[in-house]
Scaffold this active site. Structure first.
Site, PDB file in Angstrom:
ATOM      1  N   SER A 277       0.843  -1.196   0.000  1.00 17.67           N
ATOM      2  CA  SER A 277       0.000   0.000   0.000  1.00 17.67           C
ATOM      3  C   SER A 277       0.874   1.240   0.000  1.00 17.67           C
ATOM      4  O   SER A 277       1.972   1.234   0.579  1.00 17.67           O
ATOM      5  CB  SER A 277      -0.863  -0.016   1.270  1.00 17.67           C
ATOM      6  OG  SER A 277      -1.496   1.222   1.449  1.00 17.67           O
TER       7      SER A 277
ATOM      8  N   TYR B  49      -1.659  -0.761  10.941  1.00 14.08           N
ATOM      9  CA  TYR B  49      -1.990  -1.369   9.643  1.00 14.08           C
ATOM     10  C   TYR B  49      -0.842  -1.170   8.651  1.00 14.08           C
ATOM     11  O   TYR B  49      -0.354  -2.112   8.021  1.00 14.08           O
ATOM     12  CB  TYR B  49      -3.292  -0.765   9.073  1.00 14.08           C
ATOM     13  CG  TYR B  49      -3.444  -1.031   7.592  1.00 14.08           C
ATOM     14  CD1 TYR B  49      -3.702  -2.313   7.123  1.00 14.08           C
ATOM     15  CD2 TYR B  49      -3.279  -0.005   6.655  1.00 14.08           C
ATOM     16  CE1 TYR B  49      -3.788  -2.569   5.753  1.00 14.08           C
ATOM     17  CE2 TYR B  49      -3.373  -0.246   5.299  1.00 14.08           C
ATOM     18  CZ  TYR B  49      -3.630  -1.528   4.859  1.00 14.08           C
ATOM     19  OH  TYR B  49      -3.712  -1.776   3.508  1.00 14.08           O
TER      20      TYR B  49
ATOM     21  N   LYS C  49       2.160  -3.770   6.645  1.00 12.75           N
ATOM     22  CA  LYS C  49       2.558  -3.808   5.222  1.00 12.75           C
ATOM     23  C   LYS C  49       4.066  -3.641   5.100  1.00 12.75           C
ATOM     24  O   LYS C  49       4.722  -4.353   4.328  1.00 12.75           O
ATOM     25  CB  LYS C  49       1.845  -2.707   4.428  1.00 12.75           C
ATOM     26  CG  LYS C  49       0.334  -2.879   4.336  1.00 12.75           C
ATOM     27  CD  LYS C  49      -0.034  -4.125   3.554  1.00 12.75           C
ATOM     28  CE  LYS C  49      -1.518  -4.306   3.401  1.00 12.75           C
ATOM     29  NZ  LYS C  49      -1.887  -5.646   2.937  1.00 12.75           N
TER      30      LYS C  49
HETATM   31  P1  NAD Z   1     -11.124  -6.548   1.472  1.00 14.67           P
HETATM   32  O1  NAD Z   1     -11.299  -6.482   2.951  1.00 14.67           O
HETATM   33  O2  NAD Z   1     -12.282  -6.299   0.600  1.00 14.67           O
HETATM   34  O3  NAD Z   1     -10.463  -7.946   1.058  1.00 14.67           O
HETATM   35  C1  NAD Z   1      -9.597  -8.646   1.912  1.00 14.67           C
HETATM   36  C2  NAD Z   1     -10.108 -10.071   1.981  1.00 14.67           C
HETATM   37  O4  NAD Z   1      -9.254 -10.825   2.850  1.00 14.67           O
HETATM   38  C3  NAD Z   1     -11.524 -10.161   2.560  1.00 14.67           C
HETATM   39  O5  NAD Z   1     -12.313 -10.936   1.702  1.00 14.67           O
HETATM   40  C4  NAD Z   1     -11.320 -10.862   3.902  1.00 14.67           C
HETATM   41  O6  NAD Z   1     -12.438 -11.675   4.228  1.00 14.67           O
HETATM   42  C5  NAD Z   1     -10.057 -11.653   3.663  1.00 14.67           C
HETATM   43  N1  NAD Z   1      -9.265 -11.953   4.866  1.00 14.67           N
HETATM   44  C6  NAD Z   1      -8.808 -11.100   5.804  1.00 14.67           C
HETATM   45  N2  NAD Z   1      -8.097 -11.750   6.732  1.00 14.67           N
HETATM   46  C7  NAD Z   1      -8.090 -13.045   6.366  1.00 14.67           C
HETATM   47  C8  NAD Z   1      -7.525 -14.228   6.912  1.00 14.67           C
HETATM   48  N3  NAD Z   1      -6.814 -14.220   8.055  1.00 14.67           N
HETATM   49  N4  NAD Z   1      -7.699 -15.401   6.266  1.00 14.67           N
HETATM   50  C9  NAD Z   1      -8.413 -15.456   5.113  1.00 14.67           C
HETATM   51  N5  NAD Z   1      -9.001 -14.385   4.566  1.00 14.67           N
HETATM   52  C10 NAD Z   1      -8.829 -13.189   5.187  1.00 14.67           C
HETATM   53  O7  NAD Z   1      -9.935  -5.519   1.122  1.00 14.67           O
HETATM   54  P2  NAD Z   1      -9.428  -5.011  -0.289  1.00 14.67           P
HETATM   55  O8  NAD Z   1      -9.743  -3.569  -0.373  1.00 14.67           O
HETATM   56  O9  NAD Z   1      -9.839  -5.918  -1.360  1.00 14.67           O
HETATM   57  O10 NAD Z   1      -7.862  -5.112  -0.043  1.00 14.67           O
HETATM   58  C11 NAD Z   1      -7.122  -6.236  -0.474  1.00 14.67           C
HETATM   59  C12 NAD Z   1      -5.676  -6.047  -0.020  1.00 14.67           C
HETATM   60  O11 NAD Z   1      -5.164  -4.840  -0.558  1.00 14.67           O
HETATM   61  C13 NAD Z   1      -5.515  -5.947   1.483  1.00 14.67           C
HETATM   62  O12 NAD Z   1      -4.323  -6.615   1.850  1.00 14.67           O
HETATM   63  C14 NAD Z   1      -5.371  -4.465   1.717  1.00 14.67           C
HETATM   64  O13 NAD Z   1      -4.618  -4.191   2.868  1.00 14.67           O
HETATM   65  C15 NAD Z   1      -4.634  -4.029   0.465  1.00 14.67           C
HETATM   66  N6  NAD Z   1      -4.861  -2.632   0.117  1.00 14.67           N
HETATM   67  C16 NAD Z   1      -6.132  -2.150   0.021  1.00 14.67           C
HETATM   68  C17 NAD Z   1      -6.343  -0.812  -0.279  1.00 14.67           C
HETATM   69  C18 NAD Z   1      -7.734  -0.239  -0.331  1.00 14.67           C
HETATM   70  O14 NAD Z   1      -7.882   0.972  -0.132  1.00 14.67           O
HETATM   71  N7  NAD Z   1      -8.764  -1.024  -0.599  1.00 14.67           N
HETATM   72  C19 NAD Z   1      -5.237   0.040  -0.504  1.00 14.67           C
HETATM   73  C20 NAD Z   1      -3.954  -0.506  -0.427  1.00 14.67           C
HETATM   74  C21 NAD Z   1      -3.767  -1.836  -0.106  1.00 14.67           C
HETATM   75  C1  WQD Z   2      -9.110  10.156   0.882  1.00 12.66           C
HETATM   76  C2  WQD Z   2      -9.263  11.648   1.110  1.00 12.66           C
HETATM   77  C3  WQD Z   2      -9.489  12.263   3.417  1.00 12.66           C
HETATM   78  C4  WQD Z   2     -13.374  10.280   3.985  1.00 12.66           C
HETATM   79  C5  WQD Z   2      -6.710   5.082   3.047  1.00 12.66           C
HETATM   80  C6  WQD Z   2      -5.729   4.349   3.920  1.00 12.66           C
HETATM   81  C7  WQD Z   2      -4.623   3.791   3.077  1.00 12.66           C
HETATM   82  C8  WQD Z   2      -5.151   2.961   1.906  1.00 12.66           C
HETATM   83  C9  WQD Z   2      -6.212   3.681   1.144  1.00 12.66           C
HETATM   84  C10 WQD Z   2      -5.143   0.644   2.471  1.00 12.66           C
HETATM   85  C11 WQD Z   2      -8.459  12.172   2.297  1.00 12.66           C
HETATM   86  C12 WQD Z   2     -10.751  12.591   2.663  1.00 12.66           C
HETATM   87  C13 WQD Z   2     -12.182  10.762   3.478  1.00 12.66           C
HETATM   88  C14 WQD Z   2     -14.418  11.190   4.294  1.00 12.66           C
HETATM   89  C15 WQD Z   2     -13.001  13.012   3.561  1.00 12.66           C
HETATM   90  N1  WQD Z   2      -5.754   1.749   2.351  1.00 12.66           N
HETATM   91  N2  WQD Z   2     -12.006  12.094   3.267  1.00 12.66           N
HETATM   92  N3  WQD Z   2     -14.176  12.526   4.081  1.00 12.66           N
HETATM   93  O1  WQD Z   2      -6.751   8.160   3.754  1.00 12.66           O
HETATM   94  O2  WQD Z   2      -5.854   8.398   1.394  1.00 12.66           O
HETATM   95  O3  WQD Z   2      -6.045   6.166   2.402  1.00 12.66           O
HETATM   96  O4  WQD Z   2      -7.205   4.180   2.047  1.00 12.66           O
HETATM   97  O5  WQD Z   2      -3.967   0.432   2.341  1.00 12.66           O
HETATM   98  O6  WQD Z   2      -3.837   3.024   3.946  1.00 12.66           O
HETATM   99  O7  WQD Z   2      -5.198   5.247   4.886  1.00 12.66           O
HETATM  100  O8  WQD Z   2      -8.095   7.347   1.747  1.00 12.66           O
HETATM  101  O9  WQD Z   2     -10.458   7.414   1.090  1.00 12.66           O
HETATM  102  O10 WQD Z   2      -9.889   7.496   3.546  1.00 12.66           O
HETATM  103  O11 WQD Z   2      -9.370   9.463   2.115  1.00 12.66           O
HETATM  104  O12 WQD Z   2     -12.839  14.212   3.401  1.00 12.66           O
HETATM  105  O13 WQD Z   2     -15.480  10.810   4.782  1.00 12.66           O
HETATM  106  O14 WQD Z   2     -10.629  11.928   1.416  1.00 12.66           O
HETATM  107  O15 WQD Z   2      -9.210  13.242   4.374  1.00 12.66           O
HETATM  108  O16 WQD Z   2      -8.004  13.470   1.946  1.00 12.66           O
HETATM  109  P1  WQD Z   2      -6.646   7.635   2.389  1.00 12.66           P
HETATM  110  P2  WQD Z   2      -9.538   7.857   2.145  1.00 12.66           P
END
Ligand code: NAD
Ligand code: WQD
Length: 339
Positions: free
Chosen positions: A124, A148, A152
């Protein structure tokens, strides 16, 4: 290829599983369904006309993980499974370290025993912490600011140590920026439990009438309109990035890091405006205090992914909002009641 997708029922995992199936790969999914529903994979099967070999398994259950991996004939693993709520990780750090790190270790042991040593890992942009040296390159210092993000960062270190110790491993660390949007069919999309933490799903729930208004966290940032700027990326572009990484790893050993973003930043107000246009309705909002820990600006330099993988994001913010809206409009309550 036969690919194990951990967390395949989740948001990014379901879209990537669809792309894998459409590209002719076989897909095995492990998911505990702790933050997802099996309906997502039913719909992926419907869209692709192909079957998924699904296992409801928790990665913390090492013998169960091993049982899935052993003898499955896997070529590669894409590892999405993990907990991802920043605020919850601050309140429950042990749960996050246990789930994300121990779960990853169990997976790696099972892969190593079976001789499956090709892995794409969901990292991430959160690993860059509050760094505002934009655009962020992969060389920017890592400084995650919450448990979190530290899971990562630590998993990245574990994987890098692993491939230094054993040159048979091929590992991609994909640092996603802000994934949004949905498959163009509107059949699969993001289905957050409870109040969404992220901007796009919150805006979408306001548009569909589930919530009253958006709170814009801060309008006094040093950005063009004073609101936070992020690099939103369409989930289908992100999914394509995983297939490109898998392709690269087929012929190259070592650990590689790539930013997956568009390279373009959008402010909170621009997102609200674009979504309002896509949904054809006003999106009420109020300004509120800054959210602690938020950076003013974050966007990627995605040029390494283009140079090494031939990958770049194709869809713009308008398209992200249109696709996200179609999913939200057609499924106002996501996949419905958790199963
Ligand atoms: P999500 O929660 O929709 O998907 C994650 C999946 O993993 C879920 O289906 C959950 O049930 C499963 N899971 C969690 N812990 C588990 C375990 N111990 N065993 C088996 N299954 C498990 O999230 P997502 O948005 O699809 O994210 C996928 C990956 O990408 C995650 O690792 C997340 O940290 C990373 N990521 C997400 C974002 C984002 O903003 N969505 C941004 C950067 C990185
Ligand atoms: C985006 C922008 C907020 C909600 C997060 C995690 C990051 C990654 C992606 C997993 C910011 C603003 C938000 C709201 C708002 N996830 N905001 N009102 O914070 O960039 O990243 O998700 O890895 O780890 O931290 O994403 O969508 O929460 O926020 O004004 O109700 O929107 O302040 O500027 P962020 P976000």
């Amino acid at each position: 290829m036969k690919v194990l997708v951990t967390g395949g029922a989740g948001y990014i995992g379901s879209h990537t599983s669809l792309c894998l199936l459409e590209a002719g790969h076989e897909v095995v999914v492990i998911d505990s369904l702790v933050n997802s529903q099996l309906e997502s994979l039913h719909r992926v099967q419907q869209l692709s006309g192909r079957n998924i070999d699904f296992h409801r398994v928790d990665l913390l259950d090492a013998p169960a993980v091993e049982a899935v991996v052993a003898g499955a004939g896997l070529d590669a693993v894409i590892h999405f499974a993990g907990l991802k709520a920043v605020g919850e990780s601050v309140e429950k750090p042990l749960m996050y370290y246990q789930n994300n790190i121990v779960g990853t270790l169990n997976l790696l042991h099972a892969m190593d025993r079976e001789g499956v040593r090709t892995l794409v890992f969901s990292s991430s942009a959160t690993v860059y912490g509050a760094s505002e040296e934009v655009p962020l390159t992969e060389k920017a210092p890592l400084d995650a600011t919450n448990p979190y993000g530290r899971t990562k960062e630590q998993i990245e270190d574990i994987l890098s140590d692993l491939s230094s110790a054993d040159s048979r491993w091929s590992i991609a660390l994909l640092r996603y920026f802000n994934p949004v949007g949905a498959h163009e069919s509107g059949l699969i999309g993001e289905d957050p439990r409870g109040v969404p933490n992220n901007l796009l799903p919150f805006v979408a729930q306001v548009a569909v009438g589930r919530r009253e208004k958006v709170l814009v966290y801060g309008n006094d940032y040093p950005t063009p309109d004073g609101t936070g700027v992020r690099d939103y990326i369409h989930v289908m572009d992100l999914a394509a990035g995983h297939l490109a990484a898998l392709d690269f790893l087929k012929s190259t050993a070592g650990t590689f890091r790539w930013n997956l973003g568009t390279g373009r930043g959008s402010s909170v107000l621009e997102v609200i405006q674009a979504f309002s246009q896509a949904a054809g309705c006003a999106i009420p909002f109020d300004f509120a205090a800054r959210r602690p820990g938020d950076a003013a600006l974050s966007y990627a330099d995605p040029s390494s992914a283009l140079a090494d993988l031939g990958w770049s994001a194709l869809r713009d913010l308008a398209r992200m909002c249109q696709d996200h809206w179609r999913w939200q409009r057609d499924n106002p309550f996501g996949y419905g009641e958790p199963n």
